[in-house]
Design a protein around this motif. Sequence first.
Motif, mmCIF file in Angstrom:
data_model
loop_
_atom_site.group_PDB
_atom_site.id
_atom_site.type_symbol
_atom_site.label_atom_id
_atom_site.label_comp_id
_atom_site.label_asym_id
_atom_site.label_seq_id
_atom_site.Cartn_x
_atom_site.Cartn_y
_atom_site.Cartn_z
ATOM 1 N N GLY A 222 0.796 -1.217 0.000
ATOM 2 C CA GLY A 222 0.000 0.000 0.000
ATOM 3 C C GLY A 222 0.828 1.266 0.000
ATOM 4 O O GLY A 222 2.043 1.256 0.133
ATOM 5 N N GLY A 223 0.125 2.397 -0.183
ATOM 6 C CA GLY A 223 0.798 3.687 -0.148
ATOM 7 C C GLY A 223 1.312 4.144 -1.500
ATOM 8 O O GLY A 223 1.035 3.543 -2.548
ATOM 9 N N ILE A 224 2.080 5.223 -1.477
ATOM 10 C CA ILE A 224 2.562 5.851 -2.703
ATOM 11 C C ILE A 224 3.574 4.992 -3.439
ATOM 12 O O ILE A 224 3.814 5.186 -4.630
ATOM 13 C CB ILE A 224 3.184 7.235 -2.352
ATOM 14 C CG1 ILE A 224 3.331 8.110 -3.589
ATOM 15 C CG2 ILE A 224 4.517 7.046 -1.654
ATOM 16 C CD1 ILE A 224 2.018 8.579 -4.169
ATOM 17 N N GLY A 225 4.161 4.020 -2.720
ATOM 18 C CA GLY A 225 5.128 3.138 -3.363
ATOM 19 C C GLY A 225 4.546 2.364 -4.531
ATOM 20 O O GLY A 225 5.261 2.023 -5.488
ATOM 21 N N THR A 226 3.255 2.081 -4.476
ATOM 22 C CA THR A 226 2.599 1.379 -5.586
ATOM 23 C C THR A 226 2.659 2.204 -6.858
ATOM 24 O O THR A 226 2.954 1.679 -7.943
ATOM 25 C CB THR A 226 1.128 1.087 -5.229
ATOM 26 O OG1 THR A 226 1.073 0.385 -3.987
ATOM 27 C CG2 THR A 226 0.460 0.267 -6.318
ATOM 28 N N MET A 227 2.400 3.508 -6.737
ATOM 29 C CA MET A 227 2.481 4.387 -7.906
ATOM 30 C C MET A 227 3.919 4.541 -8.379
ATOM 31 O O MET A 227 4.177 4.693 -9.584
ATOM 32 C CB MET A 227 1.891 5.754 -7.576
ATOM 33 C CG MET A 227 0.401 5.764 -7.347
ATOM 34 S SD MET A 227 -0.278 7.436 -7.333
ATOM 35 C CE MET A 227 -0.094 7.880 -9.068
ATOM 36 N N ILE A 228 4.864 4.496 -7.451
ATOM 37 C CA ILE A 228 6.278 4.610 -7.848
ATOM 38 C C ILE A 228 6.686 3.454 -8.740
ATOM 39 O O ILE A 228 7.329 3.650 -9.784
ATOM 40 C CB ILE A 228 7.180 4.664 -6.589
ATOM 41 C CG1 ILE A 228 6.966 5.978 -5.835
ATOM 42 C CG2 ILE A 228 8.646 4.499 -6.969
ATOM 43 C CD1 ILE A 228 7.730 6.073 -4.533
#
Length: 266
Positions: A222-228
């Motif tokens: 989860g979190g912004i790491g997925t978009m990264i």
Amino acid sequence: MSTYSSPPKQPKSTFKKIKRILIFLVIAAIYIWTFLGIEIDWGRAFERMANNFDRVIPKLFNPDWTATSEVALKIWETVLIAFAGSLMAAILAIPLGFLAAQNMTRSKILTAIGKWILSAVRAFPDIILAILFVVAVGPNAFAGVLAIAIGSTGMLGKLYSEVIESIDMKVIEAMEANGANKIQILFYGVMPQIIPEFLSYAIYRFEVDIRASSILGIVGAGGIGTMIIFASSNRNWNEMGLILLAIIIVVTIIDFISARIRRKIV
């Protein structure tokens, strides 16, 4: 008129000079041995870096503003993951901190067990814990919360135990001499001395967890790491620039706010 002269400087020991030179040579030899053992084609590496610099860096400084709402949602999820994990860790670390504190348990065996548990928990990086919890509970934000909570418990427990061991034991001895029971000693003798530093360390750990939770999404936590990971896989450097900008802004704001709170607490 009297004059004062500074005391003569002590001559430097020849042994100390030789010792410093040897330490420098050993460190230099370790670095040289390390770089030679990596077996990197430095020419090709610098060539690729130069080519990618002109292609990637300009796009990072030209963010894709159309993804603002999605990035804002994911960065908020990242903050919530860090907050929930830090809160769980701050609570779980309290009993472990008391267990690892020598002046509380007064038993070398119990203290050793507490310190061993905290050391064992700290041995696992957050990203490894995230991988384990993604396998256990699935690829979602809850896996990230558990990874942050367990990873932070080890460090907070160690800091808590050091705070407990540094309290003024004369207060405890005075309360015992006046007939106070264990509960009264805990709430009126121990807690007032440790709560400010406990809160300060918990808030500081929240700052650290914000950074840690930013990359847990890379493994599905989860979190912004997925978009990264999606942006880098698709070579969408404009979106990556917006993600990095969002992380910088959020981390800076939280650092500023938490620093002010910690200054007022301690």
